[in-house]
Design an enzyme around this catalytic site. Structure first.
Site, PDB file in Angstrom:
ATOM      1  N   HIS A  64       0.885  -6.351  -0.565  1.00  0.00           N
ATOM      2  CA  HIS A  64       1.288  -5.749   0.991  1.00  0.00           C
ATOM      3  C   HIS A  64       1.087  -4.342   0.929  1.00  0.00           C
ATOM      4  CE1 HIS A  64       2.893  -6.002   4.272  1.00  0.00           C
ATOM      5  NE2 HIS A  64       3.167  -7.423   4.828  1.00  0.00           N
ATOM      6  N   GLY A 108       1.175  -9.864  -2.726  1.00  0.00           N
ATOM      7  CA  GLY A 108       0.516 -10.688  -1.988  1.00  0.00           C
ATOM      8  C   GLY A 108      -0.973 -10.776  -1.443  1.00  0.00           C
ATOM      9  N   TYR A 138      10.095 -14.114  -0.368  1.00  0.00           N
ATOM     10  CA  TYR A 138       8.620 -14.233  -0.066  1.00  0.00           C
ATOM     11  C   TYR A 138       9.249 -15.330   0.897  1.00  0.00           C
ATOM     12  CZ  TYR A 138       4.157 -14.099  -1.367  1.00  0.00           C
ATOM     13  OH  TYR A 138       2.418 -13.447  -1.412  1.00  0.00           O
TER      14      TYR A 138
HETATM   15  C1  LCV Z   1       1.274   0.847  -0.010  1.00  0.00           C
HETATM   16  C2  LCV Z   1       0.673   1.571  -1.883  1.00  0.00           C
HETATM   17  C3  LCV Z   1       1.118   0.264  -2.402  1.00  0.00           C
HETATM   18  C4  LCV Z   1       0.976  -1.331  -1.715  1.00  0.00           C
HETATM   19  N1  LCV Z   1       1.292  -0.678  -0.722  1.00  0.00           N
HETATM   20  O1  LCV Z   1      -2.454   4.485  -8.256  1.00  0.00           O
HETATM   21  O2  LCV Z   1       4.283 -10.082  -3.270  1.00  0.00           O
HETATM   22  S1  LCV Z   1       5.463  -8.585  -2.076  1.00  0.00           S
HETATM   23  O3  LCV Z   1       6.590  -9.993  -1.257  1.00  0.00           O
HETATM   24  O4  LCV Z   1       5.965  -8.032  -2.973  1.00  0.00           O
HETATM   25  C5  LCV Z   1       4.798  -8.449  -1.222  1.00  0.00           C
HETATM   26  C6  LCV Z   1       5.791  -7.867  -0.080  1.00  0.00           C
HETATM   27  C7  LCV Z   1       3.397  -7.130  -1.564  1.00  0.00           C
HETATM   28  O5  LCV Z   1       2.491  -7.673  -1.938  1.00  0.00           O
HETATM   29  O6  LCV Z   1       4.249  -6.512  -2.100  1.00  0.00           O
HETATM   30  C8  LCV Z   1       3.484  -4.791  -2.443  1.00  0.00           C
HETATM   31  C9  LCV Z   1       3.406  -4.981  -4.355  1.00  0.00           C
HETATM   32  N2  LCV Z   1       2.458  -4.980  -4.823  1.00  0.00           N
HETATM   33  C10 LCV Z   1       2.626  -3.888  -6.159  1.00  0.00           C
HETATM   34  O7  LCV Z   1       3.922  -4.122  -6.862  1.00  0.00           O
HETATM   35  C11 LCV Z   1       1.094  -3.419  -6.230  1.00  0.00           C
HETATM   36  C12 LCV Z   1       2.186  -1.132  -6.021  1.00  0.00           C
HETATM   37  N3  LCV Z   1       1.474  -0.130  -6.925  1.00  0.00           N
HETATM   38  C13 LCV Z   1       1.432  -0.191  -7.911  1.00  0.00           C
HETATM   39  O8  LCV Z   1       2.580  -0.163  -8.777  1.00  0.00           O
HETATM   40  C14 LCV Z   1       0.657   1.169  -8.217  1.00  0.00           C
HETATM   41  O9  LCV Z   1      -0.369   1.867  -6.803  1.00  0.00           O
HETATM   42  C15 LCV Z   1      -0.709   0.434  -9.026  1.00  0.00           C
HETATM   43  C16 LCV Z   1      -0.724   0.235 -10.154  1.00  0.00           C
HETATM   44  C17 LCV Z   1      -1.287  -0.789  -8.022  1.00  0.00           C
HETATM   45  C18 LCV Z   1      -1.978   1.619  -9.058  1.00  0.00           C
HETATM   46  O10 LCV Z   1      -1.368   2.794  -9.509  1.00  0.00           O
HETATM   47  P1  LCV Z   1      -2.057   3.381  -9.496  1.00  0.00           P
HETATM   48  O11 LCV Z   1      -1.247   4.846 -10.344  1.00  0.00           O
HETATM   49  O12 LCV Z   1      -4.076   3.729  -9.537  1.00  0.00           O
HETATM   50  P2  LCV Z   1      -0.908   4.803  -7.052  1.00  0.00           P
HETATM   51  O13 LCV Z   1       0.226   4.292  -7.588  1.00  0.00           O
HETATM   52  O14 LCV Z   1      -1.043   6.316  -6.915  1.00  0.00           O
HETATM   53  O15 LCV Z   1      -0.602   4.569  -5.444  1.00  0.00           O
HETATM   54  C19 LCV Z   1      -2.218   5.106  -4.981  1.00  0.00           C
HETATM   55  C20 LCV Z   1      -1.919   5.735  -3.464  1.00  0.00           C
HETATM   56  O16 LCV Z   1      -2.219   4.123  -3.022  1.00  0.00           O
HETATM   57  C21 LCV Z   1      -0.605   3.490  -2.884  1.00  0.00           C
HETATM   58  C22 LCV Z   1       0.660   5.002  -3.311  1.00  0.00           C
HETATM   59  O17 LCV Z   1       2.208   4.624  -2.522  1.00  0.00           O
HETATM   60  C23 LCV Z   1       0.012   5.752  -3.499  1.00  0.00           C
HETATM   61  O18 LCV Z   1      -0.633   7.265  -2.562  1.00  0.00           O
HETATM   62  P3  LCV Z   1       0.215   7.691  -2.750  1.00  0.00           P
HETATM   63  O19 LCV Z   1      -1.046   8.907  -2.772  1.00  0.00           O
HETATM   64  O20 LCV Z   1       0.592   8.171  -0.748  1.00  0.00           O
HETATM   65  O21 LCV Z   1       0.750   8.792  -3.134  1.00  0.00           O
HETATM   66  N4  LCV Z   1      -0.402   2.010  -2.840  1.00  0.00           N
HETATM   67  C24 LCV Z   1       0.294   1.631  -3.801  1.00  0.00           C
HETATM   68  N5  LCV Z   1       0.166   0.181  -4.120  1.00  0.00           N
HETATM   69  N6  LCV Z   1       1.368  -2.375  -2.004  1.00  0.00           N
HETATM   70  N7  LCV Z   1       0.491   1.807  -0.518  1.00  0.00           N
END
Ligand code: LCV
Length: 259
Positions: A64, A108, A138
């Site tokens: 999400h 999600g 959730y």
């Molecule tokens: C918005 C993002 C996101 C993101 N949203 O790249 O299941 S529930 O209930 O939790 C539900 C509500 C849900 O699905 O929630 C989201 C759950 N997702 C996560 O927990 C994954 C969150 N993301 C991460 O852990 C990392 O981004 C990963 C491991 C996926 C990738 O890491 P990486 O180092 O390759 P960055 O973290 O640097 O992310 C690149 C850009 O994408 C945005 C993040 O904020 C960053 O934006 P900026 O370049 O503006 O800083 N981003 C990543 N995930 N779910 N935005």
């Protein structure tokens, strides 16, 4: 500019998520583009749909879009939420939807992959269920998606730890149908789609709908439903929920207090 690529490959329709800067986070814009592809494939009466990311994607989908989650005091996963709409579109599509996963599948997006009818993954794929990491309650149908795909003990471990599990363990647990190498996965998925296309689309479509109805058939009383919704409200009205969202947006570790 579309956030997906859409193509026909024989009897299958292929939609490729292509929003690398947001790691294919399932915000409204990306989901709307996926839904548009599904509608086109429904019109074309494709025999199978493949949902995938670009071959070089660092992440299949980050789940999400956290920027689009409410800050509190509103159900974060209501009926019209883009993620919920996408899950129903997959479940309602009259032909099988195959998730072709090749990198991290988060939150999600993990539900999206498991809502698909068949999951094929590469060895580097991981699956993470993350509500507890963000402090999100959730929703009931979402938990049912996981519950129908993952054994309860493993599901609890995935939810409570929020740790990703690797593709080989997911395959061993029956969560994933096949784990295939990066250079073979396209041909493997096409072979599955061709086998599906050789069979009766009416029979497949009806059996898919029958199985969806049976999988969702749970005796839940109005009293039970209201209790479950009330429990969720105590979470999304809490300090911890706001803390989880803000910590993510501020790129820091959350400090959950249980309040
Ligand atoms: C918005 C993002 C996101 C993101 N949203 O790249 O299941 S529930 O209930 O939790 C539900 C509500 C849900 O699905 O929630 C989201 C759950 N997702 C996560 O927990 C994954 C969150 N993301 C991460 O852990 C990392 O981004 C990963 C491991 C996926 C990738 O890491 P990486 O180092 O390759 P960055 O973290 O640097 O992310 C690149 C850009 O994408 C945005 C993040 O904020 C960053 O934006 P900026 O370049 O503006 O800083 N981003 C990543 N995930 N779910 N935005």
């Amino acid at each position: 500019m579309s956030l997906v690529m859409r193509e026909r490959d024989g009897a299958m329709g292929v939609v490729t998520m292509n929003h690398p800067s947001r790691r294919n986070a399932l915000g409204k814009a990306l989901v709307d583009d996926i839904l548009a592809a599904f509608e086109a494939f429904r019109t074309d009466k494709v025999r199978a749909v493949v949902l995938r990311a670009m071959p070089d994607a660092k992440v299949w989908s980050a789940g999400h879009d956290v920027n689009e989650l409410p800050q509190g005091r509103r159900d974060p996963l209501g009926w019209d939420d883009p993620l919920r709409t996408l899950i129903r579109a997959i479940e309602d599509f009259p032909a099988p939807v195959i998730a072709q996963c090749n990198a991290g599948v988060w939150g999600g997006a993990c539900e999206v992959a498991l809502a698909c009818d068949i999951v094929v993954a590469t060895p580097r794929t991981t699956f993470a269920v993350t509500p507890a990491k963000l402090g999100v309650p959730y929703n009931v149908t979402g938990l049912l998606t996981f519950f129908n795909s993952v054994g309860l003990a493993v599901l609890k471990e995935m939810v409570f730890t929020a740790r990703p599990i690797p593709a080989d363990r997911a395959e061993h647990l029956g969560i994933v149908n096949h784990v295939v190498s990066e250079d073979e996965i396209d041909a493997h998925v096409r072979d599955l789609a061709d086998a599906i296309a050789d069979n009766s689309p009416l029979s497949i479509g009806v059996i898919k709908e029958q199985l969806r109805e049976l999988a969702g058939a749970h005796a839940i009383t109005p009293r039970m439903f209201e209790r479950l919704q009330g429990l969720r409200r105590t979470v999304y009205d809490s300090h911890d929920y706001a803390e989880g969202i803000n910590a993510f947006l501020e790129k820091r570790k959350p400090n959950f207090t249980g309040d």
